[in-house]
Design an enzyme around this catalytic site. Structure first.
Site, short mmCIF file in Angstrom:
data_model
loop_
_atom_site.label_atom_id
_atom_site.label_comp_id
_atom_site.label_asym_id
_atom_site.label_seq_id
_atom_site.Cartn_x
_atom_site.Cartn_y
_atom_site.Cartn_z
N TYR A 51 25.59 -22.10 0.35
CA TYR A 51 24.25 -22.54 0.75
C TYR A 51 23.47 -21.46 1.49
O TYR A 51 22.27 -21.62 1.71
CB TYR A 51 24.35 -23.79 1.62
CG TYR A 51 24.63 -25.05 0.85
CD1 TYR A 51 25.90 -25.31 0.37
CD2 TYR A 51 23.62 -25.98 0.59
CE1 TYR A 51 26.17 -26.48 -0.34
CE2 TYR A 51 23.88 -27.14 -0.12
CZ TYR A 51 25.17 -27.38 -0.58
OH TYR A 51 25.41 -28.52 -1.29
N LYS A 66 40.08 -24.85 -0.03
CA LYS A 66 40.64 -24.42 -1.31
C LYS A 66 41.18 -23.01 -1.11
O LYS A 66 40.91 -22.08 -1.89
CB LYS A 66 39.52 -24.47 -2.38
CG LYS A 66 39.98 -24.25 -3.81
CD LYS A 66 40.84 -25.38 -4.38
CE LYS A 66 41.51 -24.93 -5.66
NZ LYS A 66 42.44 -25.93 -6.19
N ASP A 77 29.79 -31.50 0.76
CA ASP A 77 28.73 -32.14 -0.04
C ASP A 77 29.35 -33.04 -1.10
O ASP A 77 28.97 -34.20 -1.25
CB ASP A 77 27.88 -31.04 -0.69
CG ASP A 77 26.80 -31.62 -1.59
OD1 ASP A 77 26.14 -32.59 -1.16
OD2 ASP A 77 26.62 -31.12 -2.72
N ASP A 131 30.01 -37.61 -1.22
CA ASP A 131 29.46 -38.54 -2.22
C ASP A 131 30.58 -39.43 -2.74
O ASP A 131 30.40 -40.63 -2.93
CB ASP A 131 28.81 -37.78 -3.39
CG ASP A 131 27.31 -37.56 -3.20
OD1 ASP A 131 26.87 -37.48 -2.03
OD2 ASP A 131 26.58 -37.49 -4.21
#
Ligand code: IPM
Ligand code: MN
Length: 358
Positions: free
Chosen positions: A138, A190, A246, A250
Protein backbone atom coordinates in the site's frame (compact mmCIF):
# COMPACT_ATOMS: atom_id res chain seq x y z
CA UNK A 1 -20.56 22.27 30.39
CA UNK A 2 -20.95 18.69 29.14
CA UNK A 3 -18.20 17.39 26.92
CA UNK A 4 -18.72 17.81 23.20
CA UNK A 5 -16.92 15.82 20.50
CA UNK A 6 -16.09 17.42 17.17
CA UNK A 7 -16.57 14.88 14.39
CA UNK A 8 -15.53 15.33 10.75
CA UNK A 9 -18.05 13.39 8.67
CA UNK A 10 -17.24 12.25 5.14
CA UNK A 11 -20.33 10.41 3.86
CA UNK A 12 -18.59 9.71 0.52
CA UNK A 13 -20.00 7.69 -2.36
CA UNK A 14 -22.73 5.21 -3.16
CA UNK A 15 -24.58 4.01 -0.09
CA UNK A 16 -22.15 5.97 2.14
CA UNK A 17 -24.43 9.00 2.67
CA UNK A 18 -27.47 6.80 3.37
CA UNK A 19 -25.79 4.68 6.04
CA UNK A 20 -23.99 7.67 7.57
CA UNK A 21 -27.29 9.53 8.05
CA UNK A 22 -28.68 6.68 10.14
CA UNK A 23 -25.46 6.22 12.09
CA UNK A 24 -25.52 9.94 12.94
CA UNK A 25 -29.11 9.69 14.20
CA UNK A 26 -28.03 6.85 16.46
CA UNK A 27 -25.03 8.90 17.58
CA UNK A 28 -27.18 11.94 18.46
CA UNK A 29 -29.57 9.76 20.42
CA UNK A 30 -26.92 7.94 22.41
CA UNK A 31 -25.13 11.24 23.09
CA UNK A 32 -28.27 12.75 24.59
CA UNK A 33 -28.85 9.60 26.68
CA UNK A 34 -25.30 9.70 28.06
CA UNK A 35 -24.99 13.45 28.50
CA UNK A 36 -22.32 14.46 25.98
CA UNK A 37 -22.48 16.59 22.87
CA UNK A 38 -21.65 15.94 19.23
CA UNK A 39 -20.60 18.61 16.77
CA UNK A 40 -20.55 17.05 13.31
CA UNK A 41 -19.02 18.88 10.33
CA UNK A 42 -19.86 17.40 6.95
CA UNK A 43 -17.37 17.27 4.10
CA UNK A 44 -18.51 16.63 0.51
CA UNK A 45 -15.47 14.70 -0.79
CA UNK A 46 -16.13 11.74 -3.02
CA UNK A 47 -17.10 11.01 -6.62
CA UNK A 48 -19.90 13.56 -7.12
CA UNK A 49 -17.74 16.33 -5.74
CA UNK A 50 -14.81 15.21 -7.88
CA UNK A 51 -16.88 15.11 -11.05
CA UNK A 52 -18.20 18.62 -10.38
CA UNK A 53 -14.97 20.28 -9.22
CA UNK A 54 -12.01 17.94 -10.02
CA UNK A 55 -11.07 18.22 -6.33
CA UNK A 56 -10.18 15.01 -4.48
CA UNK A 57 -9.25 16.09 -0.95
CA UNK A 58 -7.82 19.60 -0.94
CA UNK A 59 -5.03 20.48 1.51
CA UNK A 60 -7.10 23.11 3.30
CA UNK A 61 -9.89 20.62 3.96
CA UNK A 62 -7.36 18.01 5.07
CA UNK A 63 -5.93 20.41 7.67
CA UNK A 64 -9.40 21.27 8.90
CA UNK A 65 -10.38 17.60 9.13
CA UNK A 66 -7.31 16.72 11.16
CA UNK A 67 -8.31 19.36 13.71
CA UNK A 68 -11.35 17.30 14.77
CA UNK A 69 -11.56 14.74 17.57
CA UNK A 70 -12.45 11.92 15.17
CA UNK A 71 -13.48 11.23 11.58
CA UNK A 72 -16.46 9.16 10.42
CA UNK A 73 -16.31 7.91 6.84
CA UNK A 74 -19.12 6.25 4.87
CA UNK A 75 -17.63 4.68 1.73
CA UNK A 76 -15.45 5.76 -1.18
CA UNK A 77 -15.42 4.37 -4.73
CA UNK A 78 -17.38 4.97 -7.92
CA UNK A 79 -17.38 2.91 -11.12
CA UNK A 80 -17.38 6.09 -13.26
CA UNK A 81 -13.86 6.98 -12.14
CA UNK A 82 -10.45 5.49 -12.68
CA UNK A 83 -9.93 2.51 -10.32
CA UNK A 84 -8.24 3.55 -7.09
CA UNK A 85 -8.24 7.30 -7.76
CA UNK A 86 -10.47 8.27 -4.83
CA UNK A 87 -9.62 5.21 -2.74
CA UNK A 88 -6.02 6.39 -2.71
CA UNK A 89 -6.78 10.13 -2.80
CA UNK A 90 -9.11 10.00 0.18
CA UNK A 91 -8.98 6.79 2.28
CA UNK A 92 -5.31 6.00 1.84
CA UNK A 93 -4.34 9.68 2.09
CA UNK A 94 -6.09 9.97 5.45
CA UNK A 95 -4.54 6.71 6.66
CA UNK A 96 -1.01 7.68 5.58
CA UNK A 97 -0.94 11.41 6.19
CA UNK A 98 -2.59 11.11 9.61
CA UNK A 99 -0.25 8.16 10.29
CA UNK A 100 -3.15 5.93 11.36
CA UNK A 101 -0.94 2.93 11.83
CA UNK A 102 -3.48 0.50 13.29
CA UNK A 103 -6.53 -0.73 11.45
CA UNK A 104 -8.54 -2.36 14.19
CA UNK A 105 -11.19 -4.84 13.05
CA UNK A 106 -13.23 -6.62 15.72
CA UNK A 107 -14.90 -9.89 14.71
CA UNK A 108 -17.81 -10.78 16.98
CA UNK A 109 -20.81 -12.96 16.31
CA UNK A 110 -23.88 -11.53 18.05
CA UNK A 111 -26.43 -14.16 17.06
CA UNK A 112 -25.90 -17.75 15.95
CA UNK A 113 -28.16 -17.56 12.89
CA UNK A 114 -25.95 -14.84 11.34
CA UNK A 115 -22.98 -17.18 10.98
CA UNK A 116 -22.79 -19.14 7.72
CA UNK A 117 -20.80 -21.88 9.44
CA UNK A 118 -22.66 -24.85 10.87
CA UNK A 119 -23.00 -25.09 14.68
CA UNK A 120 -20.81 -22.11 15.49
CA UNK A 121 -21.97 -20.36 18.66
CA UNK A 122 -21.60 -16.63 19.41
CA UNK A 123 -19.13 -17.30 22.23
CA UNK A 124 -16.85 -19.02 19.70
CA UNK A 125 -16.40 -15.92 17.55
CA UNK A 126 -14.87 -13.07 19.50
CA UNK A 127 -11.54 -11.81 18.30
CA UNK A 128 -9.93 -8.67 16.99
CA UNK A 129 -7.54 -8.15 14.10
CA UNK A 130 -4.80 -5.52 14.25
CA UNK A 131 -3.98 -4.77 10.62
CA UNK A 132 -0.85 -2.67 10.06
CA UNK A 133 -2.18 0.29 8.09
CA UNK A 134 0.64 2.39 6.63
CA UNK A 135 3.11 0.09 4.83
CA UNK A 136 3.35 -3.04 2.67
CA UNK A 137 2.28 -2.89 -0.98
CA UNK A 138 0.00 0.00 0.00
CA UNK A 139 2.97 2.36 0.36
CA UNK A 140 2.58 3.10 -3.33
CA UNK A 141 6.14 2.39 -4.49
CA UNK A 142 5.19 1.20 -7.91
CA UNK A 143 5.87 1.80 -11.53
CA UNK A 144 5.27 0.76 -15.10
CA UNK A 145 8.01 0.45 -17.68
CA UNK A 146 7.29 0.21 -21.42
CA UNK A 147 3.61 0.53 -20.53
CA UNK A 148 1.20 -0.81 -23.10
CA UNK A 149 3.91 -2.63 -25.06
CA UNK A 150 4.52 -6.41 -25.17
CA UNK A 151 7.64 -5.78 -23.05
CA UNK A 152 5.78 -4.05 -20.26
CA UNK A 153 7.08 -4.45 -16.70
CA UNK A 154 4.92 -3.58 -13.69
CA UNK A 155 6.31 -3.46 -10.16
CA UNK A 156 4.99 -2.62 -6.74
CA UNK A 157 7.17 -2.95 -3.68
CA UNK A 158 6.12 -4.75 -0.53
CA UNK A 159 7.91 -2.81 2.17
CA UNK A 160 8.09 -3.04 5.93
CA UNK A 161 10.01 -0.87 8.36
CA UNK A 162 11.19 -1.94 11.79
CA UNK A 163 9.38 1.00 13.37
CA UNK A 164 6.20 0.34 11.44
CA UNK A 165 6.12 -3.36 12.27
CA UNK A 166 7.08 -2.79 15.88
CA UNK A 167 4.38 -0.24 16.65
CA UNK A 168 1.65 -2.47 15.21
CA UNK A 169 2.98 -5.53 17.04
CA UNK A 170 3.33 -3.63 20.32
CA UNK A 171 -0.19 -2.24 19.99
CA UNK A 172 -1.45 -5.81 19.50
CA UNK A 173 0.36 -7.19 22.56
CA UNK A 174 -1.05 -4.35 24.67
CA UNK A 175 -4.53 -5.04 23.30
CA UNK A 176 -4.29 -8.78 24.03
CA UNK A 177 -3.37 -7.87 27.60
CA UNK A 178 -6.16 -5.29 27.91
CA UNK A 179 -8.79 -7.68 26.53
CA UNK A 180 -7.67 -10.10 29.23
CA UNK A 181 -9.57 -12.97 27.64
CA UNK A 182 -7.44 -15.75 26.21
CA UNK A 183 -4.26 -13.65 26.52
CA UNK A 184 -3.07 -14.88 23.17
CA UNK A 185 -1.69 -13.08 20.15
CA UNK A 186 -1.53 -14.75 16.73
CA UNK A 187 0.87 -13.38 14.12
CA UNK A 188 -0.29 -14.01 10.57
CA UNK A 189 2.31 -13.64 7.82
CA UNK A 190 3.86 -15.41 4.87
CA UNK A 191 7.46 -15.43 6.04
CA UNK A 192 8.10 -18.77 4.34
CA UNK A 193 7.67 -17.25 0.89
CA UNK A 194 7.96 -13.49 1.45
CA UNK A 195 11.30 -13.58 3.22
CA UNK A 196 11.13 -9.84 3.95
CA UNK A 197 8.57 -10.87 6.55
CA UNK A 198 11.41 -12.24 8.62
CA UNK A 199 11.30 -8.71 10.04
CA UNK A 200 7.84 -9.57 11.43
CA UNK A 201 9.09 -12.91 12.81
CA UNK A 202 11.97 -11.26 14.67
CA UNK A 203 10.01 -8.24 15.87
CA UNK A 204 7.21 -10.46 17.16
CA UNK A 205 9.68 -12.57 19.15
CA UNK A 206 11.58 -9.57 20.52
CA UNK A 207 8.56 -7.51 21.54
CA UNK A 208 6.82 -10.67 22.75
CA UNK A 209 9.60 -11.27 25.29
CA UNK A 210 8.33 -8.14 27.07
CA UNK A 211 4.87 -9.73 27.38
CA UNK A 212 5.45 -13.07 29.12
CA UNK A 213 1.77 -13.14 30.13
CA UNK A 214 0.64 -13.26 26.48
CA UNK A 215 0.88 -16.59 24.63
CA UNK A 216 2.32 -16.28 21.13
CA UNK A 217 0.98 -18.15 18.16
CA UNK A 218 1.92 -17.99 14.48
CA UNK A 219 0.15 -18.91 11.24
CA UNK A 220 0.85 -18.42 7.56
CA UNK A 221 -1.90 -16.48 5.81
CA UNK A 222 -3.01 -19.38 3.62
CA UNK A 223 -3.38 -21.66 6.63
CA UNK A 224 -5.08 -18.88 8.62
CA UNK A 225 -7.78 -18.65 5.92
CA UNK A 226 -8.45 -22.32 6.52
CA UNK A 227 -8.31 -22.15 10.34
CA UNK A 228 -10.62 -19.16 10.64
CA UNK A 229 -13.33 -21.18 8.92
CA UNK A 230 -12.52 -24.46 10.65
CA UNK A 231 -12.05 -23.18 14.18
CA UNK A 232 -12.68 -19.45 14.70
CA UNK A 233 -12.74 -19.96 18.49
CA UNK A 234 -8.94 -20.27 18.57
CA UNK A 235 -8.38 -16.54 18.01
CA UNK A 236 -8.24 -13.77 20.56
CA UNK A 237 -6.01 -11.03 19.15
CA UNK A 238 -4.43 -11.23 15.69
CA UNK A 239 -1.71 -9.03 14.22
CA UNK A 240 -0.87 -8.95 10.53
CA UNK A 241 0.43 -6.88 7.66
CA UNK A 242 -1.62 -4.43 5.60
CA UNK A 243 -2.45 -6.61 2.58
CA UNK A 244 -3.05 -9.85 4.46
CA UNK A 245 -5.12 -7.93 6.99
CA UNK A 246 -7.25 -6.53 4.18
CA UNK A 247 -8.02 -9.99 2.84
CA UNK A 248 -8.29 -11.87 6.13
CA UNK A 249 -10.79 -9.38 7.61
CA UNK A 250 -13.24 -9.71 4.71
CA UNK A 251 -13.20 -13.46 5.29
CA UNK A 252 -13.51 -12.97 9.05
CA UNK A 253 -16.38 -10.51 8.52
CA UNK A 254 -18.43 -13.27 6.88
CA UNK A 255 -18.13 -15.36 10.02
CA UNK A 256 -19.70 -12.60 12.11
CA UNK A 257 -22.58 -12.09 9.67
CA UNK A 258 -21.03 -10.32 6.70
CA UNK A 259 -20.11 -6.83 5.62
CA UNK A 260 -23.45 -5.60 6.93
CA UNK A 261 -21.99 -5.51 10.43
CA UNK A 262 -18.19 -5.34 10.15
CA UNK A 263 -16.63 -2.04 11.25
CA UNK A 264 -13.13 -0.71 11.65
CA UNK A 265 -11.10 1.96 13.35
CA UNK A 266 -8.01 3.47 11.72
CA UNK A 267 -6.08 4.58 14.76
CA UNK A 268 -3.11 6.54 15.93
CA UNK A 269 -3.56 6.39 19.69
CA UNK A 270 -3.82 9.89 21.11
CA UNK A 271 -4.45 11.54 17.76
CA UNK A 272 -7.43 12.13 15.48
CA UNK A 273 -8.53 8.73 14.19
CA UNK A 274 -10.90 7.50 11.51
CA UNK A 275 -13.83 5.09 11.77
CA UNK A 276 -15.63 3.39 8.90
CA UNK A 277 -17.63 0.34 7.90
CA UNK A 278 -15.52 -2.32 6.14
CA UNK A 279 -17.96 -2.48 3.24
CA UNK A 280 -17.61 -0.31 0.16
CA UNK A 281 -19.92 2.06 -1.69
CA UNK A 282 -22.09 -0.76 -3.17
CA UNK A 283 -23.13 1.22 -6.29
CA UNK A 284 -25.87 -1.21 -7.24
CA UNK A 285 -27.81 -0.46 -4.05
CA UNK A 286 -27.30 3.30 -4.12
CA UNK A 287 -30.40 5.42 -3.66
CA UNK A 288 -32.70 2.44 -3.18
CA UNK A 289 -32.90 2.85 0.59
CA UNK A 290 -32.12 -0.82 1.21
CA UNK A 291 -28.53 -0.57 2.47
CA UNK A 292 -28.06 -1.81 6.02
CA UNK A 293 -26.49 0.93 8.21
CA UNK A 294 -25.48 -1.42 11.06
CA UNK A 295 -21.79 -1.58 10.09
CA UNK A 296 -21.59 2.22 10.21
CA UNK A 297 -23.48 2.20 13.52
CA UNK A 298 -20.83 -0.19 14.83
CA UNK A 299 -18.12 2.15 13.51
CA UNK A 300 -19.77 4.90 15.57
CA UNK A 301 -19.59 2.62 18.63
CA UNK A 302 -15.85 2.10 18.03
CA UNK A 303 -15.43 5.85 17.63
CA UNK A 304 -17.18 6.54 20.94
CA UNK A 305 -15.02 4.00 22.69
CA UNK A 306 -11.96 5.74 21.28
CA UNK A 307 -13.28 9.12 22.43
CA UNK A 308 -13.58 7.86 26.01
CA UNK A 309 -17.34 7.27 25.88
CA UNK A 310 -17.05 3.56 26.64
CA UNK A 311 -20.51 3.28 28.22
CA UNK A 312 -22.23 4.82 25.21
CA UNK A 313 -20.21 2.53 22.93
CA UNK A 314 -21.30 -0.57 24.87
CA UNK A 315 -24.86 0.71 24.89
CA UNK A 316 -24.88 0.74 21.06
CA UNK A 317 -23.28 -2.68 20.92
CA UNK A 318 -25.84 -4.11 23.38
CA UNK A 319 -28.71 -2.54 21.42
CA UNK A 320 -27.50 -4.00 18.12
CA UNK A 321 -26.89 -7.41 19.72
CA UNK A 322 -30.42 -7.40 21.16
CA UNK A 323 -31.94 -6.38 17.84
CA UNK A 324 -30.18 -9.25 16.09
CA UNK A 325 -30.66 -11.93 18.76
CA UNK A 326 -34.39 -11.22 18.98
CA UNK A 327 -34.58 -11.24 15.16
CA UNK A 328 -36.44 -7.94 15.22
CA UNK A 329 -33.86 -7.35 12.53
CA UNK A 330 -33.82 -10.80 10.92
CA UNK A 331 -30.84 -10.44 8.62
CA UNK A 332 -27.97 -8.12 7.80
CA UNK A 333 -28.35 -8.24 4.02
CA UNK A 334 -30.32 -6.02 1.68
CA UNK A 335 -33.03 -8.71 1.88
CA UNK A 336 -34.00 -7.95 5.50
CA UNK A 337 -37.28 -6.42 4.35
CA UNK A 338 -36.42 -3.18 6.18
CA UNK A 339 -35.32 0.11 4.71
CA UNK A 340 -32.12 1.88 5.75
CA UNK A 341 -34.21 4.40 7.67
CA UNK A 342 -36.30 1.74 9.40
CA UNK A 343 -33.17 -0.07 10.59
CA UNK A 344 -31.98 3.25 12.05
CA UNK A 345 -35.32 3.48 13.89
CA UNK A 346 -34.95 -0.09 15.17
CA UNK A 347 -31.50 0.66 16.61
CA UNK A 348 -32.81 3.80 18.30
CA UNK A 349 -35.75 1.88 19.79
CA UNK A 350 -33.36 -0.83 20.96
CA UNK A 351 -31.27 1.80 22.78
CA UNK A 352 -34.36 2.53 24.88
CA UNK A 353 -35.14 -1.13 25.43
CA UNK A 354 -31.79 -2.44 26.65
CA UNK A 355 -30.62 -0.90 29.90
CA UNK A 356 -27.61 1.38 29.68
CA UNK A 357 -24.44 -0.46 30.75
CA UNK A 358 -22.99 0.36 34.16
C1 IPM B 1 -10.46 -1.60 3.13
C2 IPM B 1 -10.58 -1.37 1.63
C3 IPM B 1 -9.42 -0.51 1.17
C4 IPM B 1 -8.14 -1.25 1.48
C5 IPM B 1 -9.47 -0.10 -0.32
C6 IPM B 1 -10.75 0.64 -0.63
C7 IPM B 1 -8.27 0.73 -0.72
O1 IPM B 1 -10.67 -2.58 0.95
O2 IPM B 1 -10.54 -0.63 3.88
O3 IPM B 1 -10.31 -2.75 3.54
O4 IPM B 1 -7.69 -2.09 0.68
O5 IPM B 1 -7.58 -1.01 2.53
MN1 MN C 1 -10.72 -4.33 2.25
Amino acid sequence: MPKSHRIAVIPGDGIGPEVVDEALRVLERVASMHGFGIQPTRYPYGAEHYLKTREILPDAAFSEIRGHDAILLGAIGDPRLEIGLLEFGIIAKLRFDLDLFVNLRPVRLYAEHLCPLKDVKPEQVDFVVVRENTEDAYAGMRGFFKKGTPDEIATQEILFTRKGVERAVRYAFELARKRGKRKKLTLIDKANAIRAMDLWTRTFAEVGAEYPDIARDHQYIDAACMYVVREPAQYDTVVTSNMFGDIFTDLAAMIQGGLGIAASGNLHPGRVSLFEPIHGSAPKYTGRGVANPIATVMAVAMMLDYLGEGRAARHIEDAVADLLRSRRLPSLGTDSGFSTRKIGDLVIEALDQVSAPA
